[in-house]
Write a protein that holds these residues in place. Structure first.
Motif, PDB file in Angstrom:
ATOM      1  N   ALA A 183       0.974  -1.299  -0.435  1.00 60.52           N
ATOM      2  CA  ALA A 183      -0.177   0.102  -0.142  1.00 60.52           C
ATOM      3  C   ALA A 183       0.856   1.131  -0.007  1.00 60.52           C
ATOM      4  O   ALA A 183       2.287   1.347   0.492  1.00 60.52           O
ATOM      5  CB  ALA A 183      -0.945   0.004   1.316  1.00 60.52           C
ATOM      6  N   VAL A 184       0.489   2.555  -0.902  1.00 61.53           N
ATOM      7  CA  VAL A 184       0.983   4.015  -1.003  1.00 61.53           C
ATOM      8  C   VAL A 184      -0.289   4.672  -0.407  1.00 61.53           C
ATOM      9  O   VAL A 184      -1.065   4.809  -0.878  1.00 61.53           O
ATOM     10  CB  VAL A 184       1.845   3.934  -1.927  1.00 61.53           C
ATOM     11  CG1 VAL A 184       2.407   5.052  -2.048  1.00 61.53           C
ATOM     12  CG2 VAL A 184       2.221   2.713  -2.537  1.00 61.53           C
ATOM     13  N   THR A 185       0.160   5.532   0.546  1.00 60.68           N
ATOM     14  CA  THR A 185      -0.323   6.605   0.776  1.00 60.68           C
ATOM     15  C   THR A 185       0.128   7.733   1.092  1.00 60.68           C
ATOM     16  O   THR A 185       1.114   8.227   1.247  1.00 60.68           O
ATOM     17  CB  THR A 185      -0.476   5.950   2.853  1.00 60.68           C
ATOM     18  OG1 THR A 185      -1.467   4.757   2.679  1.00 60.68           O
ATOM     19  CG2 THR A 185      -0.984   7.240   3.339  1.00 60.68           C
ATOM     20  N   PRO A 186      -0.436   8.724   0.344  1.00 57.75           N
ATOM     21  CA  PRO A 186       0.400  10.154   0.292  1.00 57.75           C
ATOM     22  C   PRO A 186      -0.275  10.858   1.140  1.00 57.75           C
ATOM     23  O   PRO A 186      -1.100  10.645   2.320  1.00 57.75           O
ATOM     24  CB  PRO A 186      -1.378  10.742  -0.785  1.00 57.75           C
ATOM     25  CG  PRO A 186      -2.614   9.515  -0.238  1.00 57.75           C
ATOM     26  CD  PRO A 186      -1.616   8.207  -0.199  1.00 57.75           C
ATOM     27  N   ILE A 187       0.799  11.548   1.697  1.00 55.12           N
ATOM     28  CA  ILE A 187       0.944  12.529   3.131  1.00 55.12           C
ATOM     29  C   ILE A 187       1.263  14.028   2.893  1.00 55.12           C
ATOM     30  O   ILE A 187       0.542  15.065   3.451  1.00 55.12           O
ATOM     31  CB  ILE A 187       2.162  11.794   3.691  1.00 55.12           C
ATOM     32  CG1 ILE A 187       2.683  10.748   3.865  1.00 55.12           C
ATOM     33  CG2 ILE A 187       3.116  12.697   4.628  1.00 55.12           C
ATOM     34  CD1 ILE A 187       3.637   9.938   4.700  1.00 55.12           C
ATOM     35  N   SER A 188       1.536  14.735   1.311  1.00 48.71           N
ATOM     36  CA  SER A 188       1.446  15.716   1.796  1.00 48.71           C
ATOM     37  C   SER A 188       0.079  16.300   0.786  1.00 48.71           C
ATOM     38  O   SER A 188      -0.225  15.407   0.030  1.00 48.71           O
ATOM     39  CB  SER A 188       2.903  16.150   0.447  1.00 48.71           C
ATOM     40  OG  SER A 188       2.980  16.226  -0.120  1.00 48.71           O
ATOM     41  N   LEU A 189      -0.133  17.624   1.074  1.00 54.87           N
ATOM     42  CA  LEU A 189      -1.033  18.017   0.628  1.00 54.87           C
ATOM     43  C   LEU A 189      -1.084  17.920  -1.660  1.00 54.87           C
ATOM     44  O   LEU A 189      -2.115  17.563  -2.211  1.00 54.87           O
ATOM     45  CB  LEU A 189      -1.508  19.888   0.335  1.00 54.87           C
ATOM     46  CG  LEU A 189      -2.428  19.496   1.991  1.00 54.87           C
ATOM     47  CD1 LEU A 189      -2.704  21.087   2.434  1.00 54.87           C
ATOM     48  CD2 LEU A 189      -3.808  18.519   2.220  1.00 54.87           C
ATOM     49  N   ASP A 190       0.277  17.975  -1.777  1.00 54.32           N
ATOM     50  CA  ASP A 190      -0.005  18.153  -3.378  1.00 54.32           C
ATOM     51  C   ASP A 190       0.104  16.196  -3.945  1.00 54.32           C
ATOM     52  O   ASP A 190       0.789  16.023  -4.860  1.00 54.32           O
ATOM     53  CB  ASP A 190       1.588  18.971  -3.999  1.00 54.32           C
ATOM     54  CG  ASP A 190       2.947  18.295  -2.904  1.00 54.32           C
ATOM     55  OD1 ASP A 190       2.647  17.643  -2.191  1.00 54.32           O
ATOM     56  OD2 ASP A 190       3.900  18.694  -3.577  1.00 54.32           O
ATOM     57  N   ALA A 191       0.053  15.471  -2.571  1.00 56.18           N
ATOM     58  CA  ALA A 191       0.760  13.438  -3.328  1.00 56.18           C
ATOM     59  C   ALA A 191      -0.029  12.867  -4.126  1.00 56.18           C
ATOM     60  O   ALA A 191      -1.574  13.708  -3.589  1.00 56.18           O
ATOM     61  CB  ALA A 191       1.385  13.133  -1.650  1.00 56.18           C
ATOM     62  N   ARG A 192      -0.054  12.748  -4.856  1.00 53.79           N
ATOM     63  CA  ARG A 192      -0.783  11.466  -5.621  1.00 53.79           C
ATOM     64  C   ARG A 192      -0.352   9.861  -6.275  1.00 53.79           C
ATOM     65  O   ARG A 192       1.120   9.386  -5.824  1.00 53.79           O
ATOM     66  CB  ARG A 192      -0.900  11.921  -6.619  1.00 53.79           C
ATOM     67  CG  ARG A 192      -1.406  13.612  -7.116  1.00 53.79           C
ATOM     68  CD  ARG A 192      -3.165  13.887  -6.779  1.00 53.79           C
ATOM     69  NE  ARG A 192      -3.301  15.469  -6.659  1.00 53.79           N
ATOM     70  CZ  ARG A 192      -3.299  16.314  -5.499  1.00 53.79           C
ATOM     71  NH1 ARG A 192      -2.618  15.465  -4.125  1.00 53.79           N
ATOM     72  NH2 ARG A 192      -3.845  17.595  -5.371  1.00 53.79           N
ATOM     73  N   VAL A 495      -9.214  17.824  -4.607  1.00 61.66           N
ATOM     74  CA  VAL A 495      -7.870  16.978  -4.175  1.00 61.66           C
ATOM     75  C   VAL A 495      -8.081  17.558  -2.896  1.00 61.66           C
ATOM     76  O   VAL A 495      -8.865  18.054  -2.500  1.00 61.66           O
ATOM     77  CB  VAL A 495      -7.035  18.101  -5.739  1.00 61.66           C
ATOM     78  CG1 VAL A 495      -7.373  18.269  -6.508  1.00 61.66           C
ATOM     79  CG2 VAL A 495      -7.654  19.539  -4.720  1.00 61.66           C
ATOM     80  N   PRO A 496      -6.786  16.977  -2.282  1.00 53.71           N
ATOM     81  CA  PRO A 496      -6.539  17.987  -0.819  1.00 53.71           C
ATOM     82  C   PRO A 496      -6.413  19.191  -0.932  1.00 53.71           C
ATOM     83  O   PRO A 496      -5.766  19.783  -1.322  1.00 53.71           O
ATOM     84  CB  PRO A 496      -5.949  17.004  -0.295  1.00 53.71           C
ATOM     85  CG  PRO A 496      -5.458  15.546  -1.210  1.00 53.71           C
ATOM     86  CD  PRO A 496      -5.829  16.586  -2.298  1.00 53.71           C
ATOM     87  N   VAL A 497      -7.024  20.150   0.695  1.00 55.69           N
ATOM     88  CA  VAL A 497      -7.079  21.323   0.596  1.00 55.69           C
ATOM     89  C   VAL A 497      -6.696  20.974   2.605  1.00 55.69           C
ATOM     90  O   VAL A 497      -7.151  20.329   3.074  1.00 55.69           O
ATOM     91  CB  VAL A 497      -7.894  21.905   0.484  1.00 55.69           C
ATOM     92  CG1 VAL A 497      -8.337  21.912  -1.180  1.00 55.69           C
ATOM     93  CG2 VAL A 497      -9.353  21.496   0.862  1.00 55.69           C
ATOM     94  N   PRO A 498      -6.134  22.147   2.987  1.00 47.51           N
ATOM     95  CA  PRO A 498      -5.986  22.482   3.913  1.00 47.51           C
ATOM     96  C   PRO A 498      -7.031  21.691   5.094  1.00 47.51           C
ATOM     97  O   PRO A 498      -8.256  22.754   4.535  1.00 47.51           O
ATOM     98  CB  PRO A 498      -5.773  23.768   4.121  1.00 47.51           C
ATOM     99  CG  PRO A 498      -5.025  23.913   3.446  1.00 47.51           C
ATOM    100  CD  PRO A 498      -5.569  23.372   1.826  1.00 47.51           C
ATOM    101  N   PHE A 499      -6.588  20.743   6.609  1.00 43.96           N
ATOM    102  CA  PHE A 499      -8.006  20.977   7.176  1.00 43.96           C
ATOM    103  C   PHE A 499      -8.457  22.480   7.690  1.00 43.96           C
ATOM    104  O   PHE A 499     -10.140  22.098   7.682  1.00 43.96           O
ATOM    105  CB  PHE A 499      -7.548  20.051   8.559  1.00 43.96           C
ATOM    106  CG  PHE A 499      -7.406  18.726   8.126  1.00 43.96           C
ATOM    107  CD1 PHE A 499      -6.787  17.840   6.730  1.00 43.96           C
ATOM    108  CD2 PHE A 499      -7.365  17.153   9.122  1.00 43.96           C
ATOM    109  CE1 PHE A 499      -7.074  16.619   7.102  1.00 43.96           C
ATOM    110  CE2 PHE A 499      -6.990  16.024   8.968  1.00 43.96           C
ATOM    111  CZ  PHE A 499      -6.785  15.846   7.794  1.00 43.96           C
ATOM    112  N   ALA A 500      -7.873  22.808   7.849  1.00 45.14           N
ATOM    113  CA  ALA A 500      -8.143  24.920   8.352  1.00 45.14           C
ATOM    114  C   ALA A 500      -8.866  25.355   7.355  1.00 45.14           C
ATOM    115  O   ALA A 500     -10.263  25.690   7.705  1.00 45.14           O
ATOM    116  CB  ALA A 500      -6.775  25.799   8.785  1.00 45.14           C
ATOM    117  N   TYR A 501      -8.768  24.617   6.246  1.00 44.20           N
ATOM    118  CA  TYR A 501      -9.865  25.933   4.982  1.00 44.20           C
ATOM    119  C   TYR A 501     -11.601  24.276   5.084  1.00 44.20           C
ATOM    120  O   TYR A 501     -12.275  24.979   4.885  1.00 44.20           O
ATOM    121  CB  TYR A 501      -9.495  25.505   3.388  1.00 44.20           C
ATOM    122  CG  TYR A 501     -10.186  26.217   3.164  1.00 44.20           C
ATOM    123  CD1 TYR A 501     -10.944  26.724   3.274  1.00 44.20           C
ATOM    124  CD2 TYR A 501      -9.310  25.571   1.211  1.00 44.20           C
ATOM    125  CE1 TYR A 501     -11.786  27.309   1.919  1.00 44.20           C
ATOM    126  CE2 TYR A 501      -9.769  26.327   0.260  1.00 44.20           C
ATOM    127  CZ  TYR A 501     -10.747  27.202   0.214  1.00 44.20           C
ATOM    128  OH  TYR A 501     -11.658  28.172  -0.491  1.00 44.20           O
TER     129      TYR A 501
END
Length: 747
Positions: A183-192, A495-501
């Motif tokens: 399994a490969v998991t994205p970590i940063s917001l720009d990760a794909r 796409v991911p955006v910051p949790f605060a958003y």
């Protein structure tokens, strides 16, 4: 990217030296059903489970000279257990015993008689009860558990468990682990991962014995982590075990390593981040995590303390090797490639209709160059139906020209995928060529997807839209556009955006250019829980509240509430709505407090409790009242669905032996037994069960996992009539009494 020198396999740990000469703790077998470090969802297994041939009563030996430090009896957990202080400073633990040998048995019975209950603990001093190596101190059993076995632990002088197989104690194992998935998991917001911002799993292919591969490279961008699905076996035994250790190499350099040698009891619940909790919850599959989801938490199995396992690769193709090994150093490996590069999109598509099919003109990106196009007909959810007859007929500086000699059937949509010469992938295209299937009015369903490091919305439309939607989150600062990724003809993912958003957004808006119903708006009410900050989540009707203490989460967590109507409950009544505290597939670091507004008068509160829906049943969590009796509260280590339920059904007592009206020879009655259970609130403890024989109270053993009570007779029953009475009270105060009157036959 940071690499670490190859760490040696740790075999000698503090006091646990190979020079030790411990005795194997029982003669039942040298086979194990569970080993050290096994994953148990909310903890790591702290020892060895030794097989006892599905029987009880094998002798348990003192493995070394020392003294008995603690003896405990309990209706759950370790059941009957001995804590043996060894002269070398370590502690041996022998659990789930059927009985204690003398003089331990006499000591326990005396303490039980003194306390008038089954669950007791006796702590002894150094000179109170010395034992010698090989002395029988107990007998194997199944107390506190479901199946007969001996749970055996070794702990150091600080009471921290360590792997018993790091001593002279060994098992015969010549079988290497099996690696079945990556399994490969994205970590940063720009990760794909292959173009998607969520964990992707891949099945391995066996290349040769103990060597696996992945069929094709995994394409990534941004920071990511790797997990491995692996288990170990021993020839001739049906059980599976975790590996002893795992090493991750990238481009031939050691990048991360775990090895299960020791941990403290304060660290054991880190099992939920040592493994991928989300994949276990969603798929029922256990993956060992080879990166640290919470770097601030000390993970004792990480042999490279400075390594986080979070990977950020330079652009290009990279080699990955993972080696999994057991305690006997049997090892298996998996090799695969990772291509660090963004997945490319085709900016535009032009469609021309011909006599035999269609001409498709796809905009040509500068890089990479397409090697091959693959076309399939899929349904509206993206599921494969059949191959499409597509060919590349021309290439210019601006376009790829494709010929489709085919026609769509009803409910068929064209999916085009492209692969570059260097293995690069392209975002798939979905095209609706069936005019009859185009709809001017569509509806929307959406779900939230919470991954370890990102948060997404999955949008599912009832029909295939004519144009791609736009998605905006609305905050007090106005609308903010969020990019969408199309994953099927009818499905899009943000796409991911910051949790605060997400936290600050109170609404979302979706627009289409070419749809009659071209605007969707919806309310959002997300709460962001962060470490080291107290917070709470309150239902719209103010009936339900979940309180998150400072240490409740490992990492930032977005939570939300879903409310459903009350449902019928067998044996009770649901007196509140059902409140779903989401997400359920992310782990908690500590318990949360679940609160309900008090709906009843004080006289009825005893029958009402907070219940959580787990494994298709409602499980009692508690019914504490606050000082002002304004609300009922309980603790939970998981999010999920909660409700207030009134339990008005008493417990059930059956399978009583000796049976009512029966006639028995005294030689045939060694135990008094019964099965006791309660469907809703459950039986709190051993003091909720009162047993008398001929009117005299007796202290019966209670095994909660098996719903059984038993009393071992110290002498034969006299001839004549006897009465066995059992009274059980559940947590809601419902009481049940059963009486069995039986006769002992003379002679």
């Amino acid at each position: 990217m940071r690499y670490f020198p190859l760490a040696p396999v740790i075999v000698l740990l503090f006091q646990t030296a190979l020079s030790q000469n411990y005795l194997w703790p029982t003669n039942s077998s040298r086979l194990i059903s569970s080993t050290f470090g096994e994953y148990r969802v909310n903890h790591l297994h702290a020892g060895l489970d030794i097989k006892t041939n599905q029987r009880t009563g094998y002798p348990v030996f003192a493995i070394e000279n020392g003294y008995i430090k603690t003896i405990r009896t309990s209706f759950t957990g370790y059941g009957k257990v001995i804590y043996h202080q060894l002269d070398d400073g370590n502690i041996a633990v022998y659990a789930h015993l059927d009985d204690f040998a003398e003089p331990l048995s006499t000591i326990v019975k005396a303490e039980q008689e003194r306390q008038k209950r089954y669950r007791i603990e006796v702590n002894l001093k150094q000179d109170d009860l010395r034992v010698t190596k090989g002395q029988i101190i107990g007998y194997t059993g199944e107390t506190g558990t479901l199946h007969p076995h001996l749970h055996f632990e070794l702990r150091d002088s600080l009471d921290n468990p360590f792997n018993p197989l790091n001593t002279n104690l060994t098992v015969n194992d010549k079988t290497a682990p099996t690696i079945s998935g990556i399994a490969v998991t994205p970590i940063s917001l720009d990760a794909r991962i292959n173009g998607l911002p969520m964990t992707q799993t891949f099945k391995t292919i066996q290349k040769k014995i103990n060597h696996h591969i992945l069929k094709k490279p995994i394409q990534v961008e941004g920071q990511f982590g790797i997990e491995i699905k692996v288990h170990d076996t021993i020839k001739g035994i049906p059980n599976v075990y975790p590996p002893y250790g795992i090493k991750l190499f990238i481009d031939d350099s050691l990048y991360f390593q775990v090895q299960y040698d020791r941990f403290s009891y304060e660290q054991t619940h880190f099992a939920i981040i040592d493994r991928n909790y989300q994949l276990d919850y969603d798929l029922g599959e256990v993956y060992n995590r080879l990166w640290t989801i919470a770097p601030h938490k000390n993970m004792p199995m990480n042999t490279l303390p400075e390594a986080t396992g979070i990977i950020d690769l330079e652009t290009g193709l990279h080699s990955v090797r993972i080696i999994a090994y057991d305690k006997n150093q049997n090892q298996a490996m998996v090799d695969f490639k990772i291509l660090s590069a963004p997945v490319t999109s085709f900016e535009s598509v032009e469609i021309q209709t011909g006599e035999e099919g269609y001409q498709l003109f796809l905009s040509r990106p500068a890089q990479p160059i397409v090697e091959n196009f693959i076309a399939r007909w899929v349904n509206k959810n993206g599921h494969y139906l059949r191959q499409a007859n597509l060919a590349l007929t021309d290439t210019t500086a601006e376009f790829y020209k494709l010929s489709l000699i085919d026609q769509p059937a009803d409910n068929e949509y064209l999916k085009i995928e492209a692969v570059g010469f260097d293995g690069n992938q392209f975002q798939p295209l979905f095209i609706n060529l069936n005019q009859a299937e185009k709809s001017s009015v569509i509806s929307l369903n959406y779900t939230f997807i919470h991954n370890p490091k990102n948060f997404l919305m999955l949008l599912t439309f009832s029909a295939v839209p004519d144009s791609n939607p736009t998605f905006d989150l609305q905050t007090i600062n106005g609308l903010g556009k969020v990019e969408l990724i199309r994953i099927s003809p009818t499905e899009y993912m943000t796409v991911p955006v910051p949790f605060a958003y997400w936290r600050d957004a109170f609404a979302y808006e979706i627009r289409f250019d070419n749809q009659l119903t071209n605007i969707f708006r919806g309310r959002l009410n997300l709460k962001c829980i962060v470490p080291n900050n107290e917070n709470f989540c309150l239902s719209q009707d103010s009936v339900f509240k979940a309180v998150f203490p400072r240490d409740a989460v490992f990492d930032s967590l977005l939570v939300w509430l879903e409310t459903k109507e009350a449902t019928e409950i067998k044996g009770g009544k649901m007196i509140s709505a059902r409140y779903g505290l989401q997400p359920t597939n992310q782990p908690l670091h500590d318990s949360i407090q679940v609160c309900f507004k008090n709906p009843v008068c004080a006289q009825e509160i005893g029958q009402v409790g907070i219940y959580q829906y787990v494994d298709k049943s409602w499980q009692f969590r508690g019914n504490q009242l606050d000082v002002n009796q304004d609300f009922i509260w309980a603790y939970s280590r998981q999010t999920g669905e909660f409700a207030l339920i009134k339990d008005y059904t008493p417990p059930v007592i059956h399978n009583i032996f000796p049976g009512n009206g029966g006639r028995f020879h005294a030689d045939d009655v060694h135990y008094l037994k019964a099965t006791v259970h309660d469907q809703l609130s459950g039986i709190a403890d051993d003091q909720s069960i009162v047993v008398t024989l001929d009117g005299q109270p007796i202290i019966a053993e209670y095994n909660a996992p098996k719903n059984q009570i038993r009393y071992r007779l110290s002498r034969q029953l006299t001839a004549g009539k006897h009465a066995l009475s059992i009274t059980v009270t559940d947590r809601a105060g419902n009481v049940k009494t059963a009486v069995s009157t039986f006769t002992i036959i003379p002679g």
